[in-house]
Scaffold this motif. Structure first.
Motif, PDB file in Angstrom:
ATOM      1  N   ASP A 120     -39.049 -26.820 -35.082  1.00  0.00           N
ATOM      2  CA  ASP A 120     -40.298 -26.471 -34.400  1.00  0.00           C
ATOM      3  C   ASP A 120     -40.870 -25.226 -35.067  1.00  0.00           C
ATOM      4  O   ASP A 120     -40.322 -24.128 -34.947  1.00  0.00           O
ATOM      5  CB  ASP A 120     -40.023 -26.201 -32.918  1.00  0.00           C
ATOM      6  N   ALA A 121     -41.989 -25.383 -35.763  1.00  0.00           N
ATOM      7  CA  ALA A 121     -42.579 -24.290 -36.528  1.00  0.00           C
ATOM      8  C   ALA A 121     -43.035 -23.149 -35.629  1.00  0.00           C
ATOM      9  O   ALA A 121     -43.129 -21.989 -36.067  1.00  0.00           O
ATOM     10  CB  ALA A 121     -43.752 -24.807 -37.346  1.00  0.00           C
ATOM     11  N   GLU A 122     -43.342 -23.438 -34.358  1.00  0.00           N
ATOM     12  CA  GLU A 122     -43.829 -22.409 -33.450  1.00  0.00           C
ATOM     13  C   GLU A 122     -42.712 -21.717 -32.676  1.00  0.00           C
ATOM     14  O   GLU A 122     -42.971 -20.783 -31.916  1.00  0.00           O
ATOM     15  CB  GLU A 122     -44.816 -23.040 -32.449  1.00  0.00           C
ATOM     16  N   PHE A 123     -41.470 -22.186 -32.850  1.00  0.00           N
ATOM     17  CA  PHE A 123     -40.361 -21.633 -32.071  1.00  0.00           C
ATOM     18  C   PHE A 123     -40.147 -20.152 -32.387  1.00  0.00           C
ATOM     19  O   PHE A 123     -39.888 -19.346 -31.491  1.00  0.00           O
ATOM     20  CB  PHE A 123     -39.077 -22.425 -32.358  1.00  0.00           C
ATOM     21  N   VAL A 124     -40.292 -19.790 -33.671  1.00  0.00           N
ATOM     22  CA  VAL A 124     -40.091 -18.399 -34.075  1.00  0.00           C
ATOM     23  C   VAL A 124     -41.091 -17.483 -33.380  1.00  0.00           C
ATOM     24  O   VAL A 124     -40.755 -16.402 -32.913  1.00  0.00           O
ATOM     25  CB  VAL A 124     -40.200 -18.255 -35.609  1.00  0.00           C
ATOM     26  N   ARG A 125     -42.350 -17.947 -33.312  1.00  0.00           N
ATOM     27  CA  ARG A 125     -43.377 -17.135 -32.646  1.00  0.00           C
ATOM     28  C   ARG A 125     -43.068 -16.985 -31.158  1.00  0.00           C
ATOM     29  O   ARG A 125     -43.322 -15.937 -30.564  1.00  0.00           O
ATOM     30  CB  ARG A 125     -44.756 -17.781 -32.833  1.00  0.00           C
ATOM     31  N   THR A 126     -42.517 -18.026 -30.565  1.00  0.00           N
ATOM     32  CA  THR A 126     -42.170 -17.956 -29.142  1.00  0.00           C
ATOM     33  C   THR A 126     -41.095 -16.914 -28.880  1.00  0.00           C
ATOM     34  O   THR A 126     -41.150 -16.177 -27.890  1.00  0.00           O
ATOM     35  CB  THR A 126     -41.677 -19.334 -28.654  1.00  0.00           C
ATOM     36  N   ILE A 127     -40.134 -16.828 -29.781  1.00  0.00           N
ATOM     37  CA  ILE A 127     -39.002 -15.920 -29.603  1.00  0.00           C
ATOM     38  C   ILE A 127     -39.328 -14.502 -30.052  1.00  0.00           C
ATOM     39  O   ILE A 127     -39.050 -13.522 -29.348  1.00  0.00           O
ATOM     40  CB  ILE A 127     -37.766 -16.440 -30.356  1.00  0.00           C
ATOM     41  N   LEU A 128     -39.929 -14.361 -31.249  1.00  0.00           N
ATOM     42  CA  LEU A 128     -40.159 -13.041 -31.835  1.00  0.00           C
ATOM     43  C   LEU A 128     -41.510 -12.445 -31.478  1.00  0.00           C
ATOM     44  O   LEU A 128     -41.706 -11.227 -31.595  1.00  0.00           O
ATOM     45  CB  LEU A 128     -40.011 -13.104 -33.359  1.00  0.00           C
ATOM     46  N   GLY A 129     -42.456 -13.292 -31.068  1.00  0.00           N
ATOM     47  CA  GLY A 129     -43.791 -12.808 -30.730  1.00  0.00           C
ATOM     48  C   GLY A 129     -44.750 -12.915 -31.896  1.00  0.00           C
ATOM     49  O   GLY A 129     -44.367 -12.733 -33.068  1.00  0.00           O
ATOM     50  N   SER A 196     -33.260 -17.352 -35.115  1.00  0.00           N
ATOM     51  CA  SER A 196     -34.659 -17.600 -35.446  1.00  0.00           C
ATOM     52  C   SER A 196     -35.142 -16.635 -36.516  1.00  0.00           C
ATOM     53  O   SER A 196     -35.875 -17.005 -37.445  1.00  0.00           O
ATOM     54  CB  SER A 196     -35.535 -17.464 -34.194  1.00  0.00           C
ATOM     55  N   PHE A 197     -34.745 -15.380 -36.373  1.00  0.00           N
ATOM     56  CA  PHE A 197     -35.139 -14.337 -37.311  1.00  0.00           C
ATOM     57  C   PHE A 197     -34.631 -14.656 -38.722  1.00  0.00           C
ATOM     58  O   PHE A 197     -35.372 -14.566 -39.701  1.00  0.00           O
ATOM     59  CB  PHE A 197     -34.557 -13.011 -36.815  1.00  0.00           C
ATOM     60  N   GLN A 198     -33.352 -15.043 -38.803  1.00  0.00           N
ATOM     61  CA  GLN A 198     -32.780 -15.351 -40.122  1.00  0.00           C
ATOM     62  C   GLN A 198     -33.430 -16.592 -40.728  1.00  0.00           C
ATOM     63  O   GLN A 198     -33.709 -16.631 -41.937  1.00  0.00           O
ATOM     64  CB  GLN A 198     -31.263 -15.533 -40.017  1.00  0.00           C
ATOM     65  N   TYR A 199     -33.707 -17.608 -39.921  1.00  0.00           N
ATOM     66  CA  TYR A 199     -34.321 -18.820 -40.465  1.00  0.00           C
ATOM     67  C   TYR A 199     -35.745 -18.532 -40.941  1.00  0.00           C
ATOM     68  O   TYR A 199     -36.209 -19.144 -41.919  1.00  0.00           O
ATOM     69  CB  TYR A 199     -34.358 -19.935 -39.417  1.00  0.00           C
ATOM     70  N   PHE A 200     -36.427 -17.624 -40.278  1.00  0.00           N
ATOM     71  CA  PHE A 200     -37.787 -17.248 -40.688  1.00  0.00           C
ATOM     72  C   PHE A 200     -37.796 -16.796 -42.151  1.00  0.00           C
ATOM     73  O   PHE A 200     -38.700 -17.139 -42.928  1.00  0.00           O
ATOM     74  CB  PHE A 200     -38.295 -16.131 -39.763  1.00  0.00           C
ATOM     75  N   PHE A 201     -36.815 -16.012 -42.557  1.00  0.00           N
ATOM     76  CA  PHE A 201     -36.743 -15.550 -43.944  1.00  0.00           C
ATOM     77  C   PHE A 201     -36.137 -16.609 -44.855  1.00  0.00           C
ATOM     78  O   PHE A 201     -36.506 -16.705 -46.034  1.00  0.00           O
ATOM     79  CB  PHE A 201     -35.926 -14.250 -44.011  1.00  0.00           C
TER      80      PHE A 201
END
Length: 601
Positions: A120-129, A196-201
């Protein structure tokens, strides 16, 4: 015998006694023999020269020796060394299952964060803001993906990160009181966030750079949060699985173990904040140096929290966990008289006495709460209507509104009535429990005077207010108890407290520091984590028009806050009340001298 002859015969012995007291190393046998002789002389002087200075002199000598015998031994560095070298590794081994569970919860949650972000491409935004994600994307475009660690001043960053991370660890621990589930939920959230943070990078091909930067401090920081989660699980386990103990005794035991685990990771959290504030910002540092520091941090955590406890177990040097909890049913009022208790013992007795009087105290507390809440609503009506008080604001921001005496002088009278009412109730029930007869008029005067002294602190600005409060709280509380029991004027009671403080400052400050820490914990627990729950509950179950929902939630919030203050304040009053007997015995040694006279007869 004439007084002059009595002095002439014994002065050499007394001078020798004084010299012996000045020595750092003393012969205990010689000191004991001299003490017996001094107390004999004191008894003689009290009988034959009751109003002469020789009686005062001998009394002071006896007090000095008594205090040297009974005062707390300063364990200093040895106590700290034993805690880190023996006690904490032993506690870690005893709590190994809870710590393993915390690690597994965090690791599985991290995996959930990675998988969810991948699907889910939006999951990171949901968690990290959105704000954090957009800022980091901008930094990546500027070829400096870790620039977020360079923005703040080092010292400011260190202070902010230290406070925040200690707060997170503390919240992770204290929410374990809810059957361990609170700690598990916070561990899950943190694990998902890290994943989520690690997958973002990882998704942007920056996994190596991000790991070398983030885990530079994250190795110590995340490990500490996991251990704090394990401490929270230990905290809740005592209540859920009491074993052969009562739930209260099992909870006391588990709370003590969990708190020591939490204390054990605080220096590690601060160390992680130092690394993040002063080292992580150097993103261009050689990778080998970063990797070496990460490996060293990981090796330390594995050595201290895994290998060392296991090694001590194999060597048979694990310290047994002692059951130091108080048995309520075995406690009797005479236990406090003539005894000298350490700070932790006074606190345990205070908890027991509080539980004994709680049923009598709780209903009047609810009545006082409703009256005070109505008075607050009337006084702060304009502030609430203007929206200056928010339901989800930090608990101490709300308290500051209730202490704004310069803007709302009426609050001073409301809070003085509130504190004096609580004090009167608590001391009345405590005195009745101990069968101590106290004049109710003196009790009322003591309660009102002490409440006014405490509340006067808040008429000055914030910093000076804090300093005044540190002085006024112990002065007011201890003076009230002295005023009640010694039947002196309040001014004389304050003078007696100064004498107590000069002899036993460590005991007094130690008890107040412990009670203050518990107060902060309790207020944070009943308020900040649950504000959104109040709002959601009211909105989901009730239909109000306009701003009425906001006012209802605000009323519930402040009602909980007032009740919380009313529930935690008795520990201060009872703790001070019980410690008074220890301070008096150290100061005057009345009980010891009575025993000596009885023995002589």
């Amino acid at each position: 015998m004439k007084e002059t002859k009595f002095i002439e015969q014994n002065k050499e012995k007394w001078l020798k006694f004084e010299q012996l007291l000045r020595l750092k190393k003393r012969d205990p046998d010689q000191l004991g023999d001299l003490f017996i002789q001094i107390t004999d002389d004191l008894s003689y002087a009290r009988t034959n020269y009751p109003n002469r200075s020789i009686r005062v002199y001998l009394n002071n000598l006896a007090q000095q020796l008594f205090y040297n015998i009974y005062k707390n031994k300063k364990e200093g560095k040895n106590r700290l060394v034993r805690f880190w070298a023996e006690e904490l590794p032993s506690i870690t081994y005893h709590c190994r299952r809870e710590l393993l569970l915390a690690f597994l919860v965090f690791f599985l949650s991290l995996a959930i964060g990675v998988v969810s972000s991948a699907n889910d491409a939006e999951f990171v935004r949901t968690i990290l803001g959105d704000s954090y994600v957009e800022t980091t994307l901008t930094n990546i475009e500027n070829d400096d993906p870790m620039a977020i660690y360079k923005n703040a001043n080092e010292v400011d960053m260190f202070l902010g990160i230290s406070f925040n991370n200690v707060l997170v660890a503390f919240r992770t621990f204290i929410t374990g009181i809810f059957f361990s589930l609170g700690s598990i939920i916070i561990l899950m959230f943190n694990g998902i966030m890290v994943g989520s943070f690690q997958y973002f990078f990882l998704e942007r091909g920056l996994v190596a750079e991000s790991m070398l930067t983030i885990w530079l401090h994250g190795t110590l920081e995340i490990s500490s949060i996991v251990i704090a989660g394990g401490a929270g699980i230990v905290l809740g386990k005592g209540f859920v699985f009491p074993g052969t103990h009562s739930r209260l005794r099992a909870f006391q035991q588990s709370a003590r173990l969990g708190l020591k685990l939490l204390i054990g990771v605080v220096p590690i959290i601060v160390s992680a904040a130092i690394i993040e504030s002063f080292l992580t910002r150097y993103t261009d540092a050689p990778a080998i140096i970063k990797l070496a520091l990460i490996v060293a941090s990981l090796a330390f955590m594995l050595f201290y929290f895994v290998w060392l406890p296991y090694k001590k177990y194999k060597n048979g040097t694990i310290k047994p966990i002692r059951d130091t909890s108080s048995k309520i049913d075995d406690y009797s009022p005479t236990d406090m008289k003539g005894e000298i208790y350490k700070v932790n013992e006074v606190f345990r007795h205070a908890v027991v006495v509080y539980l004994k009087i709680f049923k009598s105290y709780f209903l009047p507390l609810l009545g006082i709460t409703l009256v005070i809440l109505a008075a607050y609503a009337y006084t702060l009506k304009s502030v609430v209507q203007a929206g200056f008080v928010q339901v989800n604001s930090f608990v101490f921001n709300k308290l500051s509104q209730l202490l704004a005496y310069q803007d709302f002088p009426l609050l001073f009278f409301i809070n003085s009535i509130f504190v004096s009412g609580l004090t009167f109730l608590i001391l009345f029930y405590v005195c009745r429990y101990f069968n101590n007869k106290v004049d109710r008029r003196r009790l009322l005067v003591a309660s009102i005077t002490g409440a006014i002294m405490i509340n006067l602190s808040f008429f000055v600005n914030e910093f000076l207010s804090f300093l005044f409060l540190l002085i006024m709280v112990p002065l007011a509380l201890y003076s009230m108890i002295i005023y009640l029991h010694e039947e002196v004027s309040f001014v004389a009671a304050m003078s007696s407290f100064r004498k107590f403080f000069s002899l036993c400052a460590g005991r007094i400050l130690g008890l107040l520091a412990l009670l203050s820490f518990i107060t902060v914990v309790f207020l944070f627990l009943i308020d900040s984590p649950f504000m959104s729950f109040y709002l959601d509950f009211v909105e989901s179950n009730f239909s109000f028009e306009g701003d009425l929902t906001y006012y209802v939630v605000m009323a519930l919030n402040f009602c909980m806050l007032i009740v919380g203050i009313g529930l935690i304040f008795p520990l201060f009053a009872i703790g001070v009340y019980l410690q008074y007997f220890t301070l008096r015995e150290i100061s005057s040694a009345d009980h010891l001298l009575a025993q000596i006279r009885a023995f002589a007869k």
